[in-house]
Write an enzyme that holds these catalytic residues in place. Structure first.
Site, PDB file in Angstrom:
ATOM      1  N   CYS A 389       0.661  -1.225   0.074  1.00  0.00           N
ATOM      2  CA  CYS A 389       0.044  -0.153  -0.087  1.00  0.00           C
ATOM      3  C   CYS A 389       0.819   1.175  -0.062  1.00  0.00           C
ATOM      4  O   CYS A 389       0.472   2.100  -0.877  1.00  0.00           O
ATOM      5  CB  CYS A 389      -1.081  -0.011   1.251  1.00  0.00           C
ATOM      6  SG  CYS A 389      -0.290  -0.032   2.694  1.00  0.00           S
ATOM      7  N   HIS A 524      -1.794   0.703   7.629  1.00  0.00           N
ATOM      8  CA  HIS A 524      -2.333   1.068   6.178  1.00  0.00           C
ATOM      9  C   HIS A 524      -1.859   2.165   5.981  1.00  0.00           C
ATOM     10  O   HIS A 524      -1.766   3.119   6.944  1.00  0.00           O
ATOM     11  CB  HIS A 524      -4.219   0.767   6.251  1.00  0.00           C
ATOM     12  CG  HIS A 524      -4.564   0.431   4.852  1.00  0.00           C
ATOM     13  ND1 HIS A 524      -3.738  -0.004   3.715  1.00  0.00           N
ATOM     14  CD2 HIS A 524      -5.756   0.905   4.322  1.00  0.00           C
ATOM     15  CE1 HIS A 524      -4.451  -0.055   2.653  1.00  0.00           C
ATOM     16  NE2 HIS A 524      -5.539   0.623   2.941  1.00  0.00           N
ATOM     17  N   ASP A 545      -8.020   4.228  -1.932  1.00  0.00           N
ATOM     18  CA  ASP A 545      -7.335   3.199  -0.994  1.00  0.00           C
ATOM     19  C   ASP A 545      -6.869   2.343  -2.133  1.00  0.00           C
ATOM     20  O   ASP A 545      -7.675   1.820  -2.890  1.00  0.00           O
ATOM     21  CB  ASP A 545      -8.760   2.638  -0.293  1.00  0.00           C
ATOM     22  CG  ASP A 545      -8.080   1.513   0.834  1.00  0.00           C
ATOM     23  OD1 ASP A 545      -6.877   1.081   0.538  1.00  0.00           O
ATOM     24  OD2 ASP A 545      -8.748   1.428   1.618  1.00  0.00           O
TER      25      ASP A 545
END
Length: 609
Positions: A389, A524, A545
């Site tokens: 991520c 995250h 996202d």
């Protein structure tokens, strides 16, 4: 040379003098223990005691009176000289008495008929007093408790020795002792039960066996003596009670040994339990650390390439991918890794323009909406799913900078790198001196791993590329229910500021020329592309996202508010303990880059509040 003071012999050396005194005088001369007669042989001493002191008797005041003192006015067989008076000397309590001594005539002065008559008249003549007296050393005095012990054990009572006065050295005073203390100690054997004084050990033994046989058979009735305990020093009146008392001590010692053994056993159990607890904690910590390593990609299980190949092989095994497609995709992955450029398979472009059009048609409940510059969305692929991520958010940020005029000129040689290329670029920034603490945490290696990156790595890489940015740390909640209203206010201020903000605020939709913002929280990271201000004053973030693979839905012409739920985040849904953002706001000169590189040795962030 030496001269003997006793006999007058001269011309003797020191060894000869010692031998002369030992042979001639010490072994052959004795002194009377009752009177001060001295310088006689052993046989003469025995004869003198039997004749002159055969009827020595004690009186009530504790003294011993010789019968010669009572008859000094009568015609006796022996002539007495002047009586030598001396002060009494203290002796043990059970033998303390005072001796009245008188000077005796020498046996040579007695007539033979007197000697014969005295010997026949004496009842003790046949049994002479045979005690060897050593005037050189003092004899030990036996106490009555030792006598009782001897009687009980069956041994013969020994007669106590006598303590005599040594007057052979320098004796020039008619046989009197030269010492200042002229008292004489005399201890006769005494019965431990009735106190009767005996003449010898044999007679005392016969007396005890005859008169006190019952006491010998039954010592528990008491013998009038005291027996101390060898352990606690208490004194008891008989042996039986003492024995029972000692048995109690031994029983207590056994109980103490049992208690000590139990305590040691309990201590061993406690130590074993502590050892097992520590072993369990170490095992649990090791497992948790391994989980963290696996979660953050530091378990040495390979990187992007290995994961991509493994996932495609699993897809083929499950029938989700045919072998031909597998080989084609495998060749594409190898080509991407060789070029270092992202293949674009996970990219979605044009979302910001589609949102602008949507707000033009809808959104009457929104007072103002702020959008960032055009930004592409990148989602995770088979090679970085679960850990990529941070790299995908950097690709989104870089895609926006490459489309902006003020950054395009300096980034014209840069392409959107693939994840292994991004890892190599961060390692290069570390080698250049950026964030040495972060580099040490990753052991200066990212390539070939699944290591997660965060705000500090993104900041180091942007600064290495001479892009001006800052880290803002919202380190604790600032609103009710662990919310972060200060984060929302800061983002609104960031997007609403700029050239002529009042003119731009006249429109309900403000499409700014500012890049998106990197947002990091625990576990995250995401990308902020804008913020909504509603008519009731509440704020709502618009977020890309990397884990969302359905962003193509936002490109439809029939876009509705339901589709926008995937990118909208209200204050109530942002409840992580801490948030960090990386905001870009210009370019750096070479001097500013070097200054920030040196400052990154201890990397700090702006804290809000």
């Amino acid at each position: 040379m030496f001269t003997c003071d006793i006999c007058g012999q001269s011309g003797l050396s020191e060894p000869d003098m010692k031998m002369h005194i030992l042979i001639v005088h010490e072994e052959n001369e004795y002194s009377c223990p009752i009177c001060n007669l001295s310088g006689i042989s052993y046989d003469e001493l025995m004869f003198h005691i039997e004749i002159s002191h055969s009827e020595v008797k004690p009186v009530d005041d504790g003294r011993i009176i010789c019968p010669i003192d009572e008859e000094k006015d009568s015609n006796a067989s022996l002539q007495t000289s002047s009586l030598a008076q001396s002060k009494p000397k203290k002796v043990p309590a059970h033998t303390q008495f005072e001796v009245n001594r008188m000077e005796e005539s020498k046996p040579e002065e007695l007539k033979p008929e007197e000697v014969q008559m005295s010997c026949s008249a004496s009842p003790n003549c046949e049994r002479p007093f045979r005690q060897n007296v050593n005037r050189k050393s003092e004899s030990k005095i036996l106490i009555q408790s030792e006598a009782v012990h001897g009687l009980l054990s069956g041994t013969v009572w020994r007669q106590p020795e006598q303590k005599l006065c040594d007057n052979h050295k320098g004796s020039k005073h008619n046989g009197l002792c030269s010492s200042s203390e002229e008292s004489v100690k005399f201890d006769a054997p005494e019965c431990p039960f009735c106190g009767q004084i005996g003449n010898s050990g044999e007679d005392l033994n016969e007396h005890v066996k005859t008169k006190h046989a019952e006491m010998l058979e039954s010592p528990q009735k008491g013998d009038g003596k005291q027996y101390p305990c060898p352990m606690c020093k208490l004194v008891f009146a008989n042996c039986q009670i003492l024995q029972e008392h000692v048995d109690l001590h031994l029983a207590e010692s056994k109980d103490e040994e049992c208690v000590l053994a139990d305590r040691q056993f309990a201590q061993r159990l406690q130590e074993e339990e502590e050892r097992q607890r520590k072993a369990f904690e170490m095992k649990r910590e090791r497992e948790e650390f391994q989980k963290l390593q696996q979660q953050y990609g530091l378990d040495n299980r390979g990187g992007y390439k290995q994961q991509a190949m493994h996932n495609m092989e699993r897809a083929v095994a499950r029938g989700q991918m045919n072998p031909a497609e597998y080989h084609r995709r495998r060749a594409e992955v190898m080509e991407t890794l060789a070029l270092g450029e992202d293949d674009g398979r996970t990219r979605t472009s044009g979302i910001i323009r589609a949102l602008n059009e949507y707000y033009q048609r809808n959104g009457t409940e929104i007072r103002h909406v702020f959008l960032c510059a055009e930004t592409d969305h990148y989602h995770a692929s088979v090679g970085d799913k679960g850990w990529g991520c941070g790299y995908r958010n950097f690709q989104m940020l870089l895609s926006s900078l490459m489309k902006m005029e003020e950054y395009k000129r300096d980034l014209q040689d840069v392409v959107i790198p693939c994840i292994p290329k991004l890892q190599a670029m961060i390692e290069e920034a570390w080698k250049d001196g950026f964030d040495p603490q972060g580099a040490a945490q990753f052991k200066n290696k990212l390539r070939g791993t699944r290591a997660w990156i965060g705000a500090t790595e993104v900041y180091s890489l942007l600064t290495f590329l001479r892009i001006k940015c800052q880290i803002v740390d919202f380190h604790h909640p600032t609103g009710p229910s662990d919310t972060h209203p200060r984060l929302f206010e800061w983002l609104k201020q960031f997007y609403s500021s700029g050239k002529d903000p009042g003119l731009r605020l006249q429109s309900r939709i403000i499409w700014t020329n500012k890049p998106p913002i990197y947002l990091q929280h625990h576990g995250h990271s995401r990308t902020i592309i804008g913020i909504e201000e509603r008519n009731n004053g509440t704020l709502c973030l618009l977020i890309f996202d990397p884990g969302n693979q359905e962003m193509q839905k936002l490109l439809r012409r029939d876009l509705t508010g339901v589709n926008l739920k995937m990118i909208r985040r209200f204050i109530g849904s942002m409840k992580h303990k801490q948030y960090q953002i990386v905001a870009v706001n210009g370019f750096l000169s070479a001097e500013e880059k070097n200054a920030r590189k040196h400052a990154s040795a201890v990397l700090t962030a702006e804290k809000v509040p």
